[in-house]
Motif scaffolding. Structure first.
Motif, PDB file in Angstrom:
ATOM      1  N   VAL A 213       0.835  -1.214   0.000  1.00  0.00           N
ATOM      2  CA  VAL A 213       0.000   0.000   0.000  1.00  0.00           C
ATOM      3  C   VAL A 213       0.868   1.262   0.000  1.00  0.00           C
ATOM      4  O   VAL A 213       0.410   2.352   0.336  1.00  0.00           O
ATOM      5  N   ASP A 214       2.129   1.114  -0.419  1.00  0.00           N
ATOM      6  CA  ASP A 214       3.020   2.268  -0.521  1.00  0.00           C
ATOM      7  C   ASP A 214       2.861   3.016  -1.845  1.00  0.00           C
ATOM      8  O   ASP A 214       3.663   3.894  -2.162  1.00  0.00           O
TER       9      ASP A 214
ATOM     10  N   ASP B  83       2.348   8.173   1.280  1.00  0.00           N
ATOM     11  CA  ASP B  83       3.466   7.331   1.679  1.00  0.00           C
ATOM     12  C   ASP B  83       4.784   8.103   1.620  1.00  0.00           C
ATOM     13  O   ASP B  83       5.106   8.727   0.604  1.00  0.00           O
TER      14      ASP B  83
ATOM     15  N   GLY C 282       4.152  -0.284   3.249  1.00  0.00           N
ATOM     16  CA  GLY C 282       3.239   0.811   3.551  1.00  0.00           C
ATOM     17  C   GLY C 282       3.903   1.688   4.590  1.00  0.00           C
ATOM     18  O   GLY C 282       4.194   1.223   5.695  1.00  0.00           O
TER      19      GLY C 282
ATOM     20  N   ILE D  89      -2.289   3.381   6.826  1.00  0.00           N
ATOM     21  CA  ILE D  89      -1.719   2.080   6.444  1.00  0.00           C
ATOM     22  C   ILE D  89      -2.703   0.966   6.768  1.00  0.00           C
ATOM     23  O   ILE D  89      -2.963   0.079   5.933  1.00  0.00           O
TER      24      ILE D  89
ATOM     25  N   HIS E 299      -4.568  -1.603   4.063  1.00  0.00           N
ATOM     26  CA  HIS E 299      -4.380  -3.055   4.165  1.00  0.00           C
ATOM     27  C   HIS E 299      -5.708  -3.752   4.445  1.00  0.00           C
ATOM     28  O   HIS E 299      -6.003  -4.807   3.860  1.00  0.00           O
TER      29      HIS E 299
END
Length: 300
Positions: free
Chosen positions: A233-234, A239, A276, A284, A288
């Motif tokens: 999830v970066d 991020d 993340g 984050i 997720h």
């Protein structure tokens, strides 16, 4: 019922101020239970590491050096975590979680690991918070046990899956696909079977259009009978290590595209979380958790 690998060891103590958000693993486990996305019986604790499977991917001497904590200081610095017996135990537990999750995916269609996605681990070395390449180990194990003939690894972490690319270079049974930031770590890229490098600041529309173009064509071309999905999830604009410009909704749509493609084609999929690094841990966790909500929606 989808199954999820989780062990308290996933949350490993780090020095104060360390940039890796280690607490996300414990908090994600709690969040999924709290909101009812997962029931307690859906979680499983990984068992004793399958050393034969691990050594089929990683150089046996490297594996023995890890177990003996015989890693040179320079190599340890590249990993980014202080070496300890507990850290090594954690890395083997994560790899075993993904190994066992593949068996649940074969049975139920989908399985996840709350940790994993350690795609910067090479055959004989680790770097960037990765010591053992969990999805590479599990992919090789499926092939060697004749549980799959053709595997597709879909790596949508913002950083290229350089370790995975190196491990499967020249191996036609595993197709590696990495869509990542072109101007981000690793600055010296390996060669995946398909690499798509995105410019800094890429936002939802462009990101999703590129994925929508390549994903179905790739599945049709490769004809996999098992898929590994690294759902980092970066890619979020928030991020601090990502450099892309995707929104929370864009990240969720990305996951939906991948998971629906697997579900509609009845291809079993194992999902590891990957990176993340948004400064706000709640962002984050939400990103997720969306992956799990979508998996629950499709397979439960």
């Amino acid at each position: 019922m989808i199954r999820v690998a989780y062990h308290p060891i996933y949350k490993h103590p780090l020095p104060l101020g360390h940039r890796f958000p280690m607490q996300k693993y414990e908090l994600l486990h709690r969040q999924l239970l709290h909101e009812g996305t997962c029931d307690p019986e859906q979680f499983f604790v990984p068992g004793k590491p399958n050393m034969q499977a691990i050594k089929a991917v990683h150089d046996p001497q490297y594996v023995e050096d890890l177990l003996a904590q015989n890693i040179e200081p320079r190599a340890a610095r590249k990993v980014g975590f202080p070496m300890s017996e507990k850290l090594i135990e954690r890395e083997f537990t994560i790899a075993q979680g993904t190994l066992e999750a593949t068996q649940f995916a074969l049975e139920h269609g989908c399985a996840l690991n709350i940790a994993g996605g350690t795609h910067h681990a090479f055959k004989s070395s680790g770097e960037a918070f990765c010591l053992l390449n969990d999805q590479a180990i599990a992919a090789k194990n499926l092939i060697q046990n004749a549980q799959a003939k053709q595997i597709l690894i879909i790596d949508l972490d913002v950083h290229q899956g350089n370790g995975t690319a190196e491990i499967f270079e020249g191996d036609d049974s595993v197709f590696t696909f990495s869509m990542h930031g072109a101007h981000n770590y690793p600055f010296r890229k390996e060669k995946s079977d398909l690499d798509i490098g995105l410019p800094n600041g890429t936002e939802d529309k462009e990101y999703l259009e590129i994925l929508a173009f390549h994903l179905p064509r790739l599945i049709d071309k490769v004809q996999p009978d098992f898929i590994f999905y690294l759902s980092g999830v970066d890619i979020l604009a928030t991020d601090k290590l990502g450099k892309l410009g995707c929104s929370m909704e864009g990240c969720k749509t990305r996951d939906r595209m991948v998971l629906e493609a697997c579900y509609q084609r009845e291809i079993p999929v194992q999902i590891s979380m990957g990176g993340g690094y948004s400064p706000d841990i709640k962002i984050i966790l939400e990103a997720h958790a969306n992956t799990y909500r979508l998996a629950h929606e499709l397979w439960n």
